[in-house]
Design a protein around this motif. Structure first.
Motif, PDB file in Angstrom:
ATOM      1  N   MET A 275       0.845  -1.201   0.000  1.00  0.00           N
ATOM      2  CA  MET A 275       0.000   0.000   0.000  1.00  0.00           C
ATOM      3  C   MET A 275       0.878   1.248   0.000  1.00  0.00           C
ATOM      4  N   PHE A 276       0.543   2.163  -0.887  1.00  0.00           N
ATOM      5  CA  PHE A 276       1.156   3.482  -0.944  1.00  0.00           C
ATOM      6  C   PHE A 276       0.192   4.418  -0.221  1.00  0.00           C
TER       7      PHE A 276
ATOM      8  N   GLY B 137       6.110 -10.870 -13.177  1.00  0.00           N
ATOM      9  CA  GLY B 137       7.293 -10.784 -12.316  1.00  0.00           C
ATOM     10  C   GLY B 137       7.434  -9.497 -11.533  1.00  0.00           C
ATOM     11  N   GLY B 138       6.318  -8.787 -11.292  1.00  0.00           N
ATOM     12  CA  GLY B 138       6.423  -7.511 -10.573  1.00  0.00           C
ATOM     13  C   GLY B 138       5.537  -7.425  -9.343  1.00  0.00           C
ATOM     14  N   ASN B 139       5.662  -6.289  -8.648  1.00  0.00           N
ATOM     15  CA  ASN B 139       4.832  -5.986  -7.473  1.00  0.00           C
ATOM     16  C   ASN B 139       3.790  -4.945  -7.851  1.00  0.00           C
ATOM     17  N   LEU B 140       2.751  -4.863  -7.032  1.00  0.00           N
ATOM     18  CA  LEU B 140       1.762  -3.785  -7.172  1.00  0.00           C
ATOM     19  C   LEU B 140       1.734  -2.977  -5.883  1.00  0.00           C
ATOM     20  N   LEU B 141       1.930  -1.669  -6.010  1.00  0.00           N
ATOM     21  CA  LEU B 141       1.838  -0.761  -4.867  1.00  0.00           C
ATOM     22  C   LEU B 141       0.606   0.105  -5.111  1.00  0.00           C
ATOM     23  N   LEU B 142      -0.430  -0.190  -4.357  1.00  0.00           N
ATOM     24  CA  LEU B 142      -1.735   0.434  -4.602  1.00  0.00           C
ATOM     25  C   LEU B 142      -1.932   1.594  -3.626  1.00  0.00           C
TER      26      LEU B 142
END
Ligand code: GLC
Length: 459
Positions: free
Chosen positions: A34-35, A313-318
């Protein structure tokens, strides 16, 4: 590789891939964070760029500090919401471009501890994150629109960029950098272990050594040896950075930070090795709270986008932009809850997972953790579901991830023309049990060479 430091002395920098991979391990397993963008700009509530967009001078913006008293801010609630959504880490703005600090900086009066709230929100946030077992990081703006020594007139973004009254003679950028470095030092010293520092951002001439980046990085790493740092001392949401170019500078970022986009084909470095990246994405169309922006992305869409990130292959910063009362917008709370419900049942197909090495099937996506494959079905097939990419004899078991129930291999005659493919029998109901994303977990026989090992050699 050789570099000049600021007094022109050659320095060498040795990149250790081993140390890098060790440092990045938790982060690539976490996949979902979380952003939080929060600050004085929550009061005008037109996003965190309001000062720049509306050319607001200090004397009109500064008084907002006298109103900043977010009585409903309970960091434990924020962190609980993140944890319950299935997020494993959080990153909050310690200072954004407006220069307002959410912590008790010794180098400015423009800080939350001088507002009526009197609170050090960075400390409260870090304590709460740790309480909920979340990895915690701080966003820190390299840009500061309030500091007198930061370029004003003619800068690309400064609120006073068009006004010749704010021309730059007498501004001492070196003094600004001393301020920036001192503020980073206090964040790295006074708040315990930080998991991430998210610098933001470089543009035009202001990049790399313009920030005295080697010195800054050295200081940060000496105070926070394991901290993970984004790539924005070199670039911004666009650009990949020197690690991607396989020529890492001493201030290379640890991950690429695409903004408001998921890289169409994942990301690889110049030598073809997978790169670590994190897409940062807003829930509506603003990072900081915007009272009139109701264009929220639906939870089902975000769940599928998280799956897309992991499958590439990535992340999610929501991102969440809390309001001036210190609460998450209602839409954000609802969305996070819906994501959490799905994650609670299906998180195994996200955490520690990555690229499957099998082409994306037309009905969804595939993620993989070692020898276990997760087929994410967004769109049901008519009749049995073809299991692409695995030779039929190699499948040991298929289970619905949400309830552990067996999915038999289909014996139907309808696919007798396709003996090279196994088909899963999902049952008689044409409607998928989870219309957002029904996940089936496929384990492979390990007496055979698994597809995992095969693909790994190719990566
Ligand atoms: C940016 C913006 C910004 C936001 C950020 C998040 O480049 O300046 O306001 O904080 O990216 O990625």
């Amino acid at each position: 590789m050789l570099y000049y430091n600021k007094v022109g002395i050659f320095m060498s920098f040795v990149f250790s891939r081993e140390a890098y991979e060790r440092r990045m391990k938790w982060y690539t397993e976490a996949r979902f964070g979380m952003f939080i963008h929060w600050g004085l700009y929550a009061i005008p509530a037109r996003g965190e760029w309001v000062r720049s967009n509306e050319r607001i001078p200090n004397e009109c913006y500064d008084p907002l500090i006298n109103e900043f008293d977010p009585k409903h801010c309970d960091m434990r609630e924020w962190m609980r919401a993140a944890r319950d959504a299935g997020m494993k880490y959080v990153v909050m703005t310690a200072k954004h471009h407006d220069g307002f600090c959410l912590y008790d900086s010794a180098y400015t009066d423009f800080k939350s501890t001088n507002s009526p709230s009197g609170r050090d929100f960075v400390r409260e946030y870090l304590d709460a994150a740790r309480f909920f077992g979340l990895r915690a990081g701080l966003y820190f703006s390299l840009i500061d629109w309030r500091h007198p020594d930061f370029p004003h007139y003619g800068d690309r973004n400064h609120p006073m960029r068009d006004d010749p009254k704010y021309e730059n003679s007498g501004r001492n950028f070196g003094r600004y950098l001393d301020y920036l470095h001192a503020q980073v030092r206090e964040l790295c010293t006074n708040y315990g272990k930080l998991d991430i520092i998210w610098f933001d951002f470089s543009y035009d001439e202001l990049r790399g050594e313009a920030w005295r980046a080697t010195e800054l990085m050295k200081m940060v790493r000496s105070l926070q040896p394991d901290v993970i740092i984004d790539n924005r001392l070199e670039v911004s949401g666009e650009g990949f950075g020197s690690l991607a170019a396989c020529r890492p500078t001493p201030y290379h970022g640890d991950f690429v930070s695409p903004e408001q986009i998921i890289p169409p084909e994942g990301l690889k470095d110049a030598e073809g090795k997978p790169l670590i990246w994190e897409s940062c994405v807003t829930l509506n169309n603003h990072w900081g709270y915007c009272a009139t922006d109701k264009f929220y992305k639906p939870a089902p869409m975000l769940i599928r986008k998280l799956v897309e990130c992991v499958s590439k292959g990535g992340n999610l910063l929501l991102n969440v932009g809390p309001d001036a009362t210190g609460r998450f917008p209602k839409e954000a709370i609802d969305t996070l809850q819906q994501i959490g419900t799905w994650m609670d049942r299906n998180g195994d197909s996200i955490y520690g997972c990555g690229v499957a090495g099998i082409d994306k099937p037309e009905y969804g996506r595939i993620t993989r953790r070692e020898g276990t494959l997760y087929y994410h079905i967004f769109d049901n097939t008519l009749g049995p579901l073809p299991i692409f990419g695995i030779e039929p004899g190699r499948i040991k078991s298929i289970r619905r991830l949400a309830d552990g129930s067996e999915v038999p291999i289909s014996k139907s005659w309808v696919h007798s023309d396709y003996p090279h493919l196994a088909f899963a029998d999902l049952g008689l109901d044409p409607v998928l049990p989870d219309p957002i994303d029904t996940v089936i977990e496929i384990r492979l026989n390990n007496d055979d060479e698994t597809i995992y090992n095969k693909v790994r050699k190719e990566l």
